[in-house]
Design an enzyme around this catalytic site. Structure first.
Site, PDB file in Angstrom:
ATOM      1  CG  ASN A 120      -2.334   0.594   0.755  1.00 56.43           C
ATOM      2  OD1 ASN A 120      -2.256   1.593   0.065  1.00 56.43           O
ATOM      3  ND2 ASN A 120      -3.385  -0.082   1.225  1.00 56.43           N
ATOM      4  NE  ARG A 121      -2.079   4.656  -3.535  1.00 54.00           N
ATOM      5  CZ  ARG A 121      -2.967   3.735  -3.917  1.00 54.00           C
ATOM      6  NH1 ARG A 121      -3.522   3.052  -3.114  1.00 54.00           N
ATOM      7  NH2 ARG A 121      -3.250   3.558  -5.150  1.00 54.00           N
ATOM      8  CG  HIS A 146       1.673  -2.073  -3.828  1.00 55.94           C
ATOM      9  ND1 HIS A 146       1.100  -2.006  -2.836  1.00 55.94           N
ATOM     10  CD2 HIS A 146       0.959  -2.054  -5.024  1.00 55.94           C
ATOM     11  CE1 HIS A 146      -0.089  -2.333  -2.787  1.00 55.94           C
ATOM     12  NE2 HIS A 146      -0.350  -1.969  -4.395  1.00 55.94           N
ATOM     13  CG  HIS A 220      -1.709  -6.579  -5.373  1.00 53.41           C
ATOM     14  ND1 HIS A 220      -2.738  -6.523  -6.520  1.00 53.41           N
ATOM     15  CD2 HIS A 220      -1.658  -5.302  -4.956  1.00 53.41           C
ATOM     16  CE1 HIS A 220      -3.191  -5.291  -6.508  1.00 53.41           C
ATOM     17  NE2 HIS A 220      -2.614  -4.395  -5.770  1.00 53.41           N
ATOM     18  CE1 TYR A 222      -6.000  -5.765 -10.358  1.00 51.56           C
ATOM     19  CE2 TYR A 222      -4.117  -6.765  -9.413  1.00 51.56           C
ATOM     20  CZ  TYR A 222      -4.793  -5.794  -9.957  1.00 51.56           C
ATOM     21  OH  TYR A 222      -4.128  -4.747  -9.864  1.00 51.56           O
ATOM     22  CG  ASP A 292      -7.429   1.346  -4.586  1.00 51.03           C
ATOM     23  OD1 ASP A 292      -6.971   0.702  -3.716  1.00 51.03           O
ATOM     24  OD2 ASP A 292      -6.629   1.959  -5.255  1.00 51.03           O
ATOM     25  CD  GLU A 359      -4.118  -5.090  -2.495  1.00 44.39           C
ATOM     26  OE1 GLU A 359      -3.097  -4.590  -2.258  1.00 44.39           O
ATOM     27  OE2 GLU A 359      -5.111  -4.613  -3.000  1.00 44.39           O
TER      28      GLU A 359
END
Length: 394
Positions: A120-121, A146, A220, A222, A292, A359
């Site tokens: 993440n950020r 990430h 991660h 999908y 998100d 996640e």
């Protein structure tokens, strides 16, 4: 890198498990009870797929006795494929990914990857630890995402196969050097993937450091439970065990608050179709153009018990996915940035909202948010988290 390419594999597993029932003898009026279907033991197969920067890459296939198959590459620890049955017993692809290693090397929006050192950020690519400021790559709208330019999703992990609790597991190891991507401390990471007879893909993460650092590892992958990505994921029905979520600003950095989901598009406390509110205005689903965001799981703050985080059901196929974790949060992402430019498994074009991610993680920007659960790891401590993805049908 797909299952149909796995010819001539070396197969590793345990002795065959035979299950039967009924009497040892019969008479003229009683027919013998049929034996139950043989349940093959979990196994791992592997094959070489090439090399990256002079290091060999392999594709590992985990198979259980019920037919579930999971492909994992030691490049990026990427889950490249999961085959799971629908309500009629038809096995199909339930992830997004590519058919070849080359495609992962060229363009990959983290399909299936292990993510770190910080998933993440981190705001403005910067954090302060023990009075020292560390600068990281600003690779996403002026923020760090990430792990940076070459995070754990782009390295070749050292693989071994190990049997734990009668299950063969794929063990991946990597040492991140002190200063790699700007992070302090040499970090030794071990990730183990295993697949059991209950259709549970288990991921165990462990790490140790020689200096204080920050760590937030996740996967991660999908998912698209329609099978072979027949359509978008808007009809999937989602439940998230969270009464609060982490609101963010225009660059998807947390505001520092933890808001209630009540009366918002973020309320998944009851089973809710993804598409029901994804296009509701609410600041265009709070700047993400769709979901998100990180949800704050309903658990005691300091608890590390394995608990359910979310459940997803796809009505047409009957497939279900349950997520269990020891982490405090889960990032629910709905493929908002997919745009049809990527050709995936079997030639499918991945359009907007063709996949979703769950996640498991600590919250975004935790190094800069003192009120969030800590992500600091110190020498002598062991970072350990567990996540399970369980596949089923209803």
């Amino acid at each position: 890198m797909k299952n149909h390419m796995l010819s001539g594999l070396v197969v590793l597993g345990m002795s065959l498990l035979m299950i039967s029932c009924g009497s040892d003898t019969t008479d003229s009026t009683t027919e013998p009870e049929p034996a139950e279907t043989e349940l093959k033991p979990p196994a791992i197969a592997f094959k070489p797929t090439g090399n990256v920067k002079g290091k060999g890459t392999q594709l590992y296939t985990l198979t259980n006795g019920r037919g579930i198959k999971v492909d994992i590459s030691n490049y990026g620890g990427i889950v490249t494929s999961i085959l799971a049955p629908d309500k009629d017993g038809n096995f199909e692809e339930v992830t997004l990914g590519f058919d070849t290693l080359r495609q992962y090397l060229e363009t990959n929006p983290f399909f299936g990857a292990l993510v770190g050192r910080y998933g993440n950020r981190i705001a403005k690519g910067q954090f302060t630890l023990d009075g020292q400021t560390y600068n990281l790559a600003k690779n996403n709208m002026g923020n760090h995402l990430h792990g940076g330019e070459e995070g754990f999703d782009k390295v070749v992990w050292s693989p071994t196969i190990k049997e734990v609790n009668d299950l063969p597991g794929l063990v991946l190891k990597y040492t991140s050097a002190d200063g790699e991507e700007g992070y302090p401390g040499k970090l030794d990471i071990t990730v183990m993937y295993s697949l059991n007879q209950d259709n549970e893909l288990k991921i165990d993460y462990t790490a140790k450091t020689d200096k204080p650092t920050v760590v937030n590892l996740t996967n991660h992958t999908y998912f698209n439970l329609t099978g072979n990505a027949k359509r978008d994921i808007l009809d999937h029905v989602v439940t998230i065990k969270a009464n609060r979520y982490v609101p963010v600003d225009e660059t998807l950095i947390p505001t520092g608050e933890l808001e209630r989901v009540n009366d918002t598009p973020f309320d998944f406390t009851q089973p809710t179709r993804i598409g029901d509110r994804i296009d509701a205005d609410h600041q265009q689903i709070e700047y993400g153009g769709g979901y998100d965001h990180c949800w704050v799981l309903n658990r005691p703050r300091d608890s590390d018990e394995l608990t359910m985080a979310a459940k997803v059901r796809e009505p047409n196929s009957g497939r279900t996915l349950e997520v269990y974790t020891t982490e405090p949060g889960v990032q629910f992402y709905t493929g908002n940035f997919l745009d049809g430019s990527l050709t995936g498994i079997g030639g499918v074009k991945y359009e907007k909202r063709y996949g979703f991610c769950l996640e498991t993680e600590h919250f975004p920007d935790s190094p800069n948010q003192p009120s969030f659960p800590s992500v600091v790891l110190k020498p002598g401590e062991t970072y350990h988290t567990t996540t399970i993805y369980k596949f089923g049908v209803e």
